[in-house]
Scaffold this motif. Structure first.
Motif, mmCIF file in Angstrom:
data_model
loop_
_atom_site.group_PDB
_atom_site.id
_atom_site.type_symbol
_atom_site.label_atom_id
_atom_site.label_comp_id
_atom_site.label_asym_id
_atom_site.label_seq_id
_atom_site.Cartn_x
_atom_site.Cartn_y
_atom_site.Cartn_z
ATOM 1 N N CYS A 125 12.051 5.541 -3.545
ATOM 2 C CA CYS A 125 11.228 4.940 -4.602
ATOM 3 C C CYS A 125 10.255 3.861 -4.143
ATOM 4 O O CYS A 125 9.185 3.698 -4.734
ATOM 5 C CB CYS A 125 12.128 4.327 -5.688
ATOM 6 N N VAL A 126 10.625 3.088 -3.136
ATOM 7 C CA VAL A 126 9.843 1.905 -2.796
ATOM 8 C C VAL A 126 9.772 1.746 -1.278
ATOM 9 O O VAL A 126 10.687 2.166 -0.554
ATOM 10 C CB VAL A 126 10.478 0.641 -3.443
ATOM 11 N N ILE A 127 8.680 1.171 -0.791
ATOM 12 C CA ILE A 127 8.557 0.882 0.640
ATOM 13 C C ILE A 127 9.634 -0.135 1.022
ATOM 14 O O ILE A 127 9.793 -1.158 0.351
ATOM 15 C CB ILE A 127 7.168 0.280 0.960
ATOM 16 N N SER A 183 6.974 9.800 -3.557
ATOM 17 C CA SER A 183 6.868 8.925 -4.736
ATOM 18 C C SER A 183 6.676 7.471 -4.339
ATOM 19 O O SER A 183 6.060 6.686 -5.066
ATOM 20 C CB SER A 183 8.108 9.065 -5.623
ATOM 21 N N CYS A 184 7.205 7.066 -3.160
ATOM 22 C CA CYS A 184 6.992 5.695 -2.673
ATOM 23 C C CYS A 184 5.500 5.416 -2.495
ATOM 24 O O CYS A 184 5.030 4.297 -2.731
ATOM 25 C CB CYS A 184 7.678 5.480 -1.326
ATOM 26 N N LEU A 185 4.783 6.414 -2.058
ATOM 27 C CA LEU A 185 3.378 6.244 -1.715
ATOM 28 C C LEU A 185 2.475 6.320 -2.939
ATOM 29 O O LEU A 185 1.392 5.732 -2.954
ATOM 30 C CB LEU A 185 2.951 7.315 -0.707
ATOM 31 N N MET A 195 -2.275 -1.667 -2.415
ATOM 32 C CA MET A 195 -1.746 -0.361 -2.047
ATOM 33 C C MET A 195 -2.484 0.226 -0.850
ATOM 34 O O MET A 195 -1.861 0.806 0.059
ATOM 35 C CB MET A 195 -1.826 0.593 -3.235
ATOM 36 N N ALA A 196 -3.795 0.085 -0.822
ATOM 37 C CA ALA A 196 -4.560 0.616 0.307
ATOM 38 C C ALA A 196 -4.139 -0.061 1.609
ATOM 39 O O ALA A 196 -3.918 0.608 2.636
ATOM 40 C CB ALA A 196 -6.056 0.426 0.063
ATOM 41 N N ARG A 197 -3.995 -1.382 1.573
ATOM 42 C CA ARG A 197 -3.580 -2.117 2.779
ATOM 43 C C ARG A 197 -2.153 -1.757 3.182
ATOM 44 O O ARG A 197 -1.858 -1.632 4.373
ATOM 45 C CB ARG A 197 -3.708 -3.624 2.543
#
Length: 302
Positions: A125-127, A183-185, A195-197
Motif C-alpha cells: 500500500c505505501v512506500i 498500488s503504492c505507486l 509524488m514525482a520526486r
C-alpha cells in the motif's frame, strides 16, 4: 542481489540483548530450572526474568548476569561471554532520544533494522520508511498523528531519515530488496510534486548495488492466492565461524501494531511467500522504467 549476502558486524545493542536473553534461557533450561524458580533465586518477579530472556530489558546489570551464570552452573568462559554481551547491551541507541515518539514495539524493530545485514520487504500500500523522501514521510505523519506539533512532525521525519543510514552508509550498507505493489505507486500522497520526486527517488535508489526495487503490477493478480499484508524478513550478522548470530526475524505490519515471527516454520512460509511474489514482479529495469513513467505522469498534472 545475492540471497546470502555478506556477513557484517552488528552495530547496536538490540542483538546483544536478544542473544544474552537466549543464552540465559538455554542455561536455565539446561539444568531443568523453571522460570519461576530461577526468578525466586534472584529475588525477582517472574516477569523480570522473562523480559531479560526475551531481550526486552533496557537496564541490564553485569552483576545480575554473573549471578544467573552461577545459578545455571555455566563455565567461566561462558560467563565471560555473557557478561560481555551484557556490557554491549547497556549501550544507548541513537533513537533513544526520540523515545517519546516511538512505540515500544517499533523501538524493537528499529534495533533489528539497524543491525540487519539483509532485508527483504513486501509493501502492498505505501512506500516503506527506508525509501521515503521527507515530504512524503511528513504528509503521512501529519495524517496519522493529527495532534502533533510541527516540531514533533519534524522529529518524526528526522527519525525516518536517520533510519535510512542503514542502506545509505558507505561502509557495509545493508542489502535491501523491496517488492512494491503497483498500488503504492499510484496512490497519491501529498502533491504531484511530492509524488514525482518520490518516484524518481525510488528509481535512482534501485540503481545502487545493495538495493533491489521491483514492482508487482496489477496484472499479476494475487500470486500467493491470498491478500498479503506488509512484511519484512530480516537477516543478521555472522560470527567469526560464519554462524548466524541471531535467528531470522519476520516483522509483519498492521494498522494497530505489528507481530514478530521467529519460529522456523513461520519464517519459512514468509520466505516462500516472498519468493512467489518476487517471481511475479517486473524485473529491475522494467520497474525503474515504470517508476520514471509514473513520475512524468505526475509532472504533467501541474
Amino acid at each position: 542481489m545475492s540471497q546470502e549476502g555478506t556477513c557484517m558486524p552488528a552495530i547496536d545493542s538490540t542483538l546483544p540483548r536478544r542473544q544474552l536473553g537466549r543464552h540465559l534461557r538455554e542455561g536455565r533450561e539446561s539444568i531443568g530450572l523453571t522460570l519461576v524458580d530461577a526468578a525466586k533465586l534472584m529475588q525477582w518477579g517472574k516477569s523480570t526474568l522473562q523480559r531479560l530472556e526475551k531481550g526486552q530489558t533496557d537496564r541490564i546489570r553485569t552483576h545480575d548476569v554473573t549471578l544467573l551464570c552461577e545459578i545455571y552452573q555455566l563455565r567461566a568462559e561462558q560467563t565471560a561471554d555473557l557478561v560481555a554481551l551484557a556490557e554491549q547491551a547497556a549501550v544507548k541507541n541513537w533513537w533513544h532520544a526520540y523515545g517519546a515518539l516511538l512505540s515500544p514495539n517499533f523501538d524493537v524493530y528499529m534495533g533489528l533494522e539497524s543491525a540487519a545485514r539483509q532485508m527483504r520487504s513486501f509493501q502492498p500500500c505505501v512506500i516503506p520508511g527506508l525509501l521515503q523522501i521527507p515530504d512524503y514521510a511528513r504528509t503521512l505523519d501529519r495524517l496519522y498523528f493529527p495532534d502533533d506539533s510541527e516540531d514533533e512532525l519534524d522529529r518524526r521525519v528526522g527519525v525516518r531519515v536517520r533510519r535510512q543510514g542503514v542502506i545509505n552508509r558507505k561502509t557495509q550498507p545493508a542489502e535491501l530488496e523491496v517488492i512494491l505493489h503497483e498500488s503504492c505507486l499510484r496512490t497519491t500522497v501529498g502533491s504531484w510534486k511530492t509524488m514525482a520526486r518520490q518516484l524518481r527517488h525510488l528509481a535512482d535508489l534501485g540503481t545502487k548495488p545493495n538495493i533491489d526495487i521491483r514492482v508487482l503490477p496489477f496484472r499479476a493478480g494475487l500470486p500467493a492466492g491470498h491478500p498479503t499484508g506488509a512484511f519484512t524478513i530480516l537477516e543478521f550478522s555472522c560470527n567469526p565461524r560464519g554462524e548466524q548470530t541471531e535467528p531470522t526475524v519476520v516483522y509483519a505490519e498492521a494498522f494497530t501494531g505489528a507481530m514478530y515471527f521467529e519460529d522456523a516454520d513461520d519464517v519459512g512460509r514468509y520466505r516462500a511467500g516472498y519468493g512467489v511474489l518476487q517471481s511475479a514482479t517486473l524485473n529491475e529495469r522494467a520497474s525503474r522504467d515504470l517508476l520514471r513513467e509514473l513520475a512524468r505522469e505526475h509532472e504533467r498534472e501541474r
